[in-house]
Design an enzyme around this catalytic site. Sequence first.
Site, PDB file in Angstrom:
ATOM      1  N   ILE A 146       5.527   1.074  -4.158  1.00 42.76           N
ATOM      2  CA  ILE A 146       4.885   0.872  -5.459  1.00 42.76           C
ATOM      3  C   ILE A 146       5.705   1.552  -6.549  1.00 42.76           C
ATOM      4  CG2 ILE A 146       2.847   1.407  -6.856  1.00 42.76           C
ATOM      5  CD1 ILE A 146       1.199   1.134  -4.241  1.00 42.76           C
TER       6      ILE A 146
ATOM      7  N   GLY B 263       0.787  -1.220   0.000  1.00 43.07           N
ATOM      8  CA  GLY B 263       0.000   0.000   0.000  1.00 43.07           C
ATOM      9  C   GLY B 263       0.820   1.273   0.000  1.00 43.07           C
ATOM     10  N   GLU B 264       2.093   1.169   0.299  1.00 44.33           N
ATOM     11  CA  GLU B 264       2.940   2.351   0.423  1.00 44.33           C
ATOM     12  C   GLU B 264       3.370   2.854  -0.964  1.00 44.33           C
ATOM     13  OE1 GLU B 264       7.136   3.473   2.570  1.00 44.33           O
ATOM     14  OE2 GLU B 264       5.964   1.799   3.378  1.00 44.33           O
ATOM     15  N   ALA B 265       3.100   4.121  -1.232  1.00 48.82           N
ATOM     16  CA  ALA B 265       3.370   4.709  -2.553  1.00 48.82           C
ATOM     17  C   ALA B 265       4.839   4.606  -2.953  1.00 48.82           C
ATOM     18  CB  ALA B 265       2.921   6.167  -2.573  1.00 48.82           C
TER      19      ALA B 265
END
Length: 135
Positions: free
Chosen positions: A125, A120-122
Site C-alpha cells: 500500500i 492488505g499488506e502495508a
Amino acid sequence: DITSTITKSMLIEIAAERDMKADQKNKEEIAEGVKRFNAKPVAGIEFLVERKIINRDPQEIAQFLMNTDGISKIKLGEFLGNDGDLESSVIRAYVEILDLANLELDKALRKYLTRFRLPGEAQIIDRLMERFAAG
C-alpha cells in the site's frame, strides 16, 4: 474478364476467412493471457509478450491492463504494488495514462484507486501511494 473477377472474389473471401481465424486466435490468446494474469500476474504478462499480443513496453502493458476486460482488480493491485523493475515501470506508465495532474486530490485519488484493489499488506500500500504521489 469473368475468370479474373471470380478469382479476385475468391481471394478476397479467403483473405477475409484467414483474418477472421487470426482474430479468433488472437482473442483466445488474450483470454488465456488474462486467465494467467489473474493466477500469476507476471506469468500472464510474459505469456502475452511471448505471443506478441503486447510488447514489453511499460506504456503498452499499462494500456493493456487498463483497457482489457476480465483483469482481476485484486491481482492488478498486487502486480502494480510489487517492487520489481517491470512492475515499477508499469505503475509509472499507468499513473501517467490516468492523467491525474489537473484533478483535485480527492478526485485524483478516487480515480486512481477505482482501477485496482489495494492489497492488505502495508508495504505494498505504501509503494502504491508513493507512486500515486510521484505521478
